[in-house]
Design an enzyme around this catalytic site. Structure first.
Site, PDB file in Angstrom:
ATOM      1  N   ASP A   8       0.871  -1.175   0.000  1.00 56.91           N
ATOM      2  CA  ASP A   8       0.000   0.000   0.000  1.00 56.91           C
ATOM      3  C   ASP A   8       0.912   1.231   0.000  1.00 56.91           C
ATOM      4  O   ASP A   8       2.137   1.102  -0.156  1.00 56.91           O
ATOM      5  CB  ASP A   8      -1.009  -0.038   1.159  1.00 56.91           C
ATOM      6  CG  ASP A   8      -0.380   0.267   2.518  1.00 56.91           C
ATOM      7  OD1 ASP A   8       0.857   0.378   2.605  1.00 56.91           O
ATOM      8  OD2 ASP A   8      -1.139   0.399   3.496  1.00 56.91           O
ATOM      9  N   CYS A  29       3.196  -3.040   3.941  1.00 56.88           N
ATOM     10  CA  CYS A  29       2.373  -1.871   4.267  1.00 56.88           C
ATOM     11  C   CYS A  29       3.147  -1.074   5.305  1.00 56.88           C
ATOM     12  O   CYS A  29       4.332  -1.327   5.519  1.00 56.88           O
ATOM     13  CB  CYS A  29       0.959  -2.263   4.696  1.00 56.88           C
ATOM     14  SG  CYS A  29       0.807  -3.091   6.289  1.00 56.88           S
ATOM     15  N   THR A  57       3.044  -0.858   8.694  1.00 60.27           N
ATOM     16  CA  THR A  57       3.534  -1.698   9.798  1.00 60.27           C
ATOM     17  C   THR A  57       3.798  -3.129   9.357  1.00 60.27           C
ATOM     18  O   THR A  57       4.476  -3.871  10.065  1.00 60.27           O
ATOM     19  CB  THR A  57       2.477  -1.776  10.912  1.00 60.27           C
ATOM     20  OG1 THR A  57       1.281  -2.316  10.335  1.00 60.27           O
ATOM     21  CG2 THR A  57       2.199  -0.412  11.521  1.00 60.27           C
ATOM     22  N   HIS A  81      10.519 -23.634   9.055  1.00 57.13           N
ATOM     23  CA  HIS A  81       9.511 -24.266   9.915  1.00 57.13           C
ATOM     24  C   HIS A  81       8.086 -24.134   9.377  1.00 57.13           C
ATOM     25  O   HIS A  81       7.283 -25.036   9.551  1.00 57.13           O
ATOM     26  CB  HIS A  81       9.523 -23.643  11.324  1.00 57.13           C
ATOM     27  CG  HIS A  81      10.778 -23.923  12.088  1.00 57.13           C
ATOM     28  ND1 HIS A  81      10.854 -23.809  13.451  1.00 57.13           N
ATOM     29  CD2 HIS A  81      12.021 -24.308  11.670  1.00 57.13           C
ATOM     30  CE1 HIS A  81      12.085 -24.114  13.859  1.00 57.13           C
ATOM     31  NE2 HIS A  81      12.814 -24.415  12.790  1.00 57.13           N
ATOM     32  N   HIS A  90       7.125 -30.331  11.166  1.00 56.07           N
ATOM     33  CA  HIS A  90       6.749 -29.025  10.612  1.00 56.07           C
ATOM     34  C   HIS A  90       5.653 -29.199   9.557  1.00 56.07           C
ATOM     35  O   HIS A  90       4.701 -28.412   9.510  1.00 56.07           O
ATOM     36  CB  HIS A  90       7.962 -28.315  10.035  1.00 56.07           C
ATOM     37  CG  HIS A  90       8.974 -27.943  11.080  1.00 56.07           C
ATOM     38  ND1 HIS A  90       8.624 -27.269  12.236  1.00 56.07           N
ATOM     39  CD2 HIS A  90      10.307 -28.158  11.163  1.00 56.07           C
ATOM     40  CE1 HIS A  90       9.704 -27.082  12.975  1.00 56.07           C
ATOM     41  NE2 HIS A  90      10.738 -27.624  12.358  1.00 56.07           N
TER      42      HIS A  90
END
Ligand code: RB5
Length: 146
Positions: free
Chosen positions: A7, A64, A66, A97, A133
């Protein structure tokens, strides 16, 4: 093929990622956004998720401000394992993992130098293939995890 999306909060860092990909001759497809105008991050999360679901692209990178909103949105899409990383250890571990198929970063969180190292780590680390995993990953998509 790597799918890219962001964004307005991630646009500038995406340009740095593009420089890294081009320098290393890594093929990518940019699903936007294409400037700093305010946009809604779920739209770009879905575009990149769809590119992976359709197998048009093998992995994705989403950015974005954050990294949080766009990772929440991407992780709603079936088969998507989007990992928000701000360090190389997490980028390596999430490939080994979780077999993460999308790397997410915060454009207002990590600087360009670190971001490029995180991308490099993510793209160059294989899934371990360990049974435990693989089992945990299949539990993510199943109802048996309750
Ligand atoms: C946009 O201002 C910002 O909210 C967005 O980039 C992101 O940080 C959301 O989680």
């Amino acid at each position: 093929m790597i799918a890219l999306g962001c964004d307005h909060g991630g646009y500038e860092l995406k340009q740095e990622v593009i420089k890294y990909l081009e320098k290393n001759q890594i093929a990518y497809r940019d699903y936007g956004c294409f400037d700093m105008q305010s946009v809604d991050y779920p739209i770009y999360a879905r575009k990149v998720a769809k590119a992976i679901q359709s197998e048009e692209c093998e992995k994705g990178i989403l950015i974005c401000g954050t990294g949080i909103g766009i990772s929440i949105a991407a992780n709603k899409c079936k088969g998507i394992r989007a990992a928000l990383c701000s360090d190389c250890f997490s980028a390596e571990a999430t490939r080994q993992h979780n077999d993460a198929n999308i790397l997410v970063m915060g454009g207002r969180v990590v600087g360009p130098g670190l971001a490029v190292k995180i991308v490099d780590t993510f793209l160059n680390t294989e899934f371990s293939g360990d049974e435990r995993h693989a089992r945990r990953i299949s539990l993510i998509e199943s109802d048996e995890a309750e």
